[in-house]
Design an enzyme around this catalytic site. Structure first.
Site, PDB file in Angstrom:
ATOM      1  CE  LYS A  25      -2.085  -0.987   3.887  1.00  0.00           C
ATOM      2  NZ  LYS A  25      -1.307  -2.209   4.213  1.00  0.00           N
ATOM      3  NE  ARG A 100      -3.819  -0.936   9.827  1.00  0.00           N
ATOM      4  CZ  ARG A 100      -2.702  -0.336   9.376  1.00  0.00           C
ATOM      5  NH1 ARG A 100      -2.638   0.969   9.264  1.00  0.00           N
ATOM      6  NH2 ARG A 100      -1.681  -1.056   9.012  1.00  0.00           N
ATOM      7  NE  ARG A 138       7.343  -2.836   6.298  1.00  0.00           N
ATOM      8  CZ  ARG A 138       6.019  -2.653   6.372  1.00  0.00           C
ATOM      9  NH1 ARG A 138       5.366  -2.090   5.363  1.00  0.00           N
ATOM     10  NH2 ARG A 138       5.347  -3.049   7.435  1.00  0.00           N
ATOM     11  NE  ARG A 171       6.866  -0.491  10.368  1.00  0.00           N
ATOM     12  CZ  ARG A 171       5.743  -0.406   9.668  1.00  0.00           C
ATOM     13  NH1 ARG A 171       5.754   0.187   8.476  1.00  0.00           N
ATOM     14  NH2 ARG A 171       4.616  -0.888  10.118  1.00  0.00           N
ATOM     15  NE  ARG A 182       2.062  -4.629  11.621  1.00  0.00           N
ATOM     16  CZ  ARG A 182       3.021  -4.441  10.714  1.00  0.00           C
ATOM     17  NH1 ARG A 182       4.155  -5.097  10.801  1.00  0.00           N
ATOM     18  NH2 ARG A 182       2.845  -3.592   9.729  1.00  0.00           N
TER      19      ARG A 182
HETATM   20  P1  ADP Z   1       2.264  -1.815   3.241  1.00  0.00           P
HETATM   21  O1  ADP Z   1       2.322  -0.309   3.199  1.00  0.00           O
HETATM   22  O2  ADP Z   1       1.033  -2.371   2.593  1.00  0.00           O
HETATM   23  O3  ADP Z   1       2.502  -2.392   4.612  1.00  0.00           O
HETATM   24  P2  ADP Z   1       4.829  -1.649   1.823  1.00  0.00           P
HETATM   25  O4  ADP Z   1       4.550  -0.733   0.658  1.00  0.00           O
HETATM   26  O5  ADP Z   1       5.624  -1.088   2.948  1.00  0.00           O
HETATM   27  O6  ADP Z   1       3.469  -2.349   2.335  1.00  0.00           O
HETATM   28  O7  ADP Z   1       5.582  -2.939   1.227  1.00  0.00           O
HETATM   29  C1  ADP Z   1       5.999  -4.009   2.095  1.00  0.00           C
HETATM   30  C2  ADP Z   1       7.376  -4.528   1.651  1.00  0.00           C
HETATM   31  O8  ADP Z   1       7.246  -5.188   0.388  1.00  0.00           O
HETATM   32  C3  ADP Z   1       8.424  -3.427   1.460  1.00  0.00           C
HETATM   33  O9  ADP Z   1       9.685  -3.944   1.865  1.00  0.00           O
HETATM   34  C4  ADP Z   1       8.384  -3.139  -0.053  1.00  0.00           C
HETATM   35  O10 ADP Z   1       9.643  -2.679  -0.532  1.00  0.00           O
HETATM   36  C5  ADP Z   1       8.034  -4.524  -0.624  1.00  0.00           C
HETATM   37  N1  ADP Z   1       7.164  -4.474  -1.808  1.00  0.00           N
HETATM   38  C6  ADP Z   1       6.156  -3.586  -2.050  1.00  0.00           C
HETATM   39  N2  ADP Z   1       5.536  -3.879  -3.218  1.00  0.00           N
HETATM   40  C7  ADP Z   1       6.152  -4.990  -3.706  1.00  0.00           C
HETATM   41  C8  ADP Z   1       5.968  -5.793  -4.892  1.00  0.00           C
HETATM   42  N3  ADP Z   1       4.998  -5.501  -5.794  1.00  0.00           N
HETATM   43  N4  ADP Z   1       6.772  -6.865  -5.070  1.00  0.00           N
HETATM   44  C9  ADP Z   1       7.726  -7.168  -4.153  1.00  0.00           C
HETATM   45  N5  ADP Z   1       7.976  -6.455  -3.037  1.00  0.00           N
HETATM   46  C10 ADP Z   1       7.189  -5.371  -2.799  1.00  0.00           C
HETATM   47  P1  AMP Z   2       1.464   0.790   9.023  1.00  0.00           P
HETATM   48  O1  AMP Z   2       2.679   1.644   8.859  1.00  0.00           O
HETATM   49  O2  AMP Z   2       0.298   1.226   8.203  1.00  0.00           O
HETATM   50  O3  AMP Z   2       1.778  -0.691   8.852  1.00  0.00           O
HETATM   51  O4  AMP Z   2       0.987   0.967  10.545  1.00  0.00           O
HETATM   52  C1  AMP Z   2       1.832   0.598  11.609  1.00  0.00           C
HETATM   53  C2  AMP Z   2       1.046   0.485  12.902  1.00  0.00           C
HETATM   54  O5  AMP Z   2       0.464   1.758  13.251  1.00  0.00           O
HETATM   55  C3  AMP Z   2      -0.136  -0.480  12.884  1.00  0.00           C
HETATM   56  O6  AMP Z   2       0.243  -1.847  13.104  1.00  0.00           O
HETATM   57  C4  AMP Z   2      -0.990   0.076  14.037  1.00  0.00           C
HETATM   58  O7  AMP Z   2      -0.439  -0.275  15.301  1.00  0.00           O
HETATM   59  C5  AMP Z   2      -0.806   1.579  13.859  1.00  0.00           C
HETATM   60  N1  AMP Z   2      -1.845   2.125  12.947  1.00  0.00           N
HETATM   61  C6  AMP Z   2      -1.650   2.707  11.731  1.00  0.00           C
HETATM   62  N2  AMP Z   2      -2.819   3.073  11.183  1.00  0.00           N
HETATM   63  C7  AMP Z   2      -3.785   2.701  12.079  1.00  0.00           C
HETATM   64  C8  AMP Z   2      -5.210   2.765  12.091  1.00  0.00           C
HETATM   65  N3  AMP Z   2      -5.903   3.303  11.069  1.00  0.00           N
HETATM   66  N4  AMP Z   2      -5.864   2.291  13.173  1.00  0.00           N
HETATM   67  C9  AMP Z   2      -5.206   1.770  14.231  1.00  0.00           C
HETATM   68  N5  AMP Z   2      -3.870   1.646  14.279  1.00  0.00           N
HETATM   69  C10 AMP Z   2      -3.162   2.110  13.217  1.00  0.00           C
END
Ligand code: ADP
Ligand code: AMP
Length: 227
Positions: A25, A100, A138, A171, A182
């Site tokens: 995302k 969420r 990541r 992280r 999660r």
């Molecule tokens: P989210 O925001 O949904 O938690 P991220 O955008 O942070 O996901 O992506 C999660 C991990 O996967 C990151 O390390 C990112 O670089 C990697 N990633 C994102 N999109 C892809 C893809 N299409 N193919 C492979 N790896 C990806």
């Molecule tokens: P993210 O970076 O989107 O993966 O979010 C990291 C963490 O932040 C999540 O696992 C939650 O603990 C908190 N968080 C982010 N967005 C929300 C939301 N909309 N509602 C509740 N917790 C959130």
């Protein structure tokens, strides 16, 4: 598509990204925001920024985040409600990580630009084994919040942010124990939003288990087709 395209009578793009942790995302929302000339609102980044600055909100949120729990709805609804009232959201926004829970979705309805009938909701689907691979690999820049992956999206120099030279970290909530929690929270509390938005908003499900560029091309088409 550039910011100017929205100045005429094209609808203001207000986009919500749904999907489990690791679906991509943030990666896609960041690119799309750049292409459309609108802001990306990542609630995870906002919370981490509050934690880094030691604000009262950050102090309340930190223990939830580290455990992989969702932060309480009221905190999120207050934080996002304030954010979408800011001037830079007038041209549109992309919500990445909010809502969420059902309560957050209902809270969004009453916010500036949050009317579900005017939202474009993008649901990104990725198989569970791939989510685990992505989250364990990541890496994150604590200075500019850029995201990398050790195999699929590595920085030029291993462990160092391309943009500002900061040492990348894993992280706390991407470690194994928090990840399982999660994903369970997603299944229980966030997945029901798919049905919620499907009935109310313009809704697309996208296969996120493809290269970043391929997913992005499809998203650009969806967003462009809307204007
Ligand atoms: P989210 O925001 O949904 O938690 P991220 O955008 O942070 O996901 O992506 C999660 C991990 O996967 C990151 O390390 C990112 O670089 C990697 N990633 C994102 N999109 C892809 C893809 N299409 N193919 C492979 N790896 C990806
Ligand atoms: P993210 O970076 O989107 O993966 O979010 C990291 C963490 O932040 C999540 O696992 C939650 O603990 C908190 N968080 C982010 N967005 C929300 C939301 N909309 N509602 C509740 N917790 C959130």
């Amino acid at each position: 598509m550039g910011a100017a395209d929205h100045a005429s009578n094209a609808p203001v793009p207000r986009i919500v990204f749904l999907g489990p942790p690791g679906a991509g995302k943030g990666t896609q929302a960041g690119r799309l925001a750049g292409e459309c000339g609108i802001v990306r609102i990542s609630t995870g980044d906002m919370l981490r920024d509050n934690i880094a600055k030691g604000t009262p909100l950050g102090q309340k949120a930190a223990p939830y985040i580290d455990r992989g729990d969702l932060v309480p709805d009221d905190l999120l609804i207050g934080m996002v409600g304030e954010r979408v009232r800011q001037k830079d959201c007038e041209a549109g926004f992309i919500l990445d990580g909010f809502p969420r829970t059902l309560r957050q979705a209902e809270g969004l309805e009453g916010m500036e630009g949050g009317d579900s009938g005017g939202l474009l909701v993008i649901n990104v689907e990725v198989p569970r084994e791939e989510l685990l691979r992505r989250l364990s690999g990541r890496r994150w820049c604590p200075t500019c919040q850029s995201t990398y992956h050790v195999y699929t999206n590595p920085p030029r120099e291993p462990g160092i942010c391309d943009r500002d030279g900061t040492r990348l970290i894993q992280r706390e909530d991407d470690k194994e124990s928090a990840v399982a929690h999660r994903l369970a929270e997603y299944d229980e509390r966030t997945r029901p939003l798919i049905e919620y938005f499907r009935g109310r908003s313009r809704f697309h499900t996208v296969n996120g288990h493809r290269p970043v560029e391929t997913v992005f091309a499809e998203l650009s088409g969806i967003v462009g087709a809307r204007a």
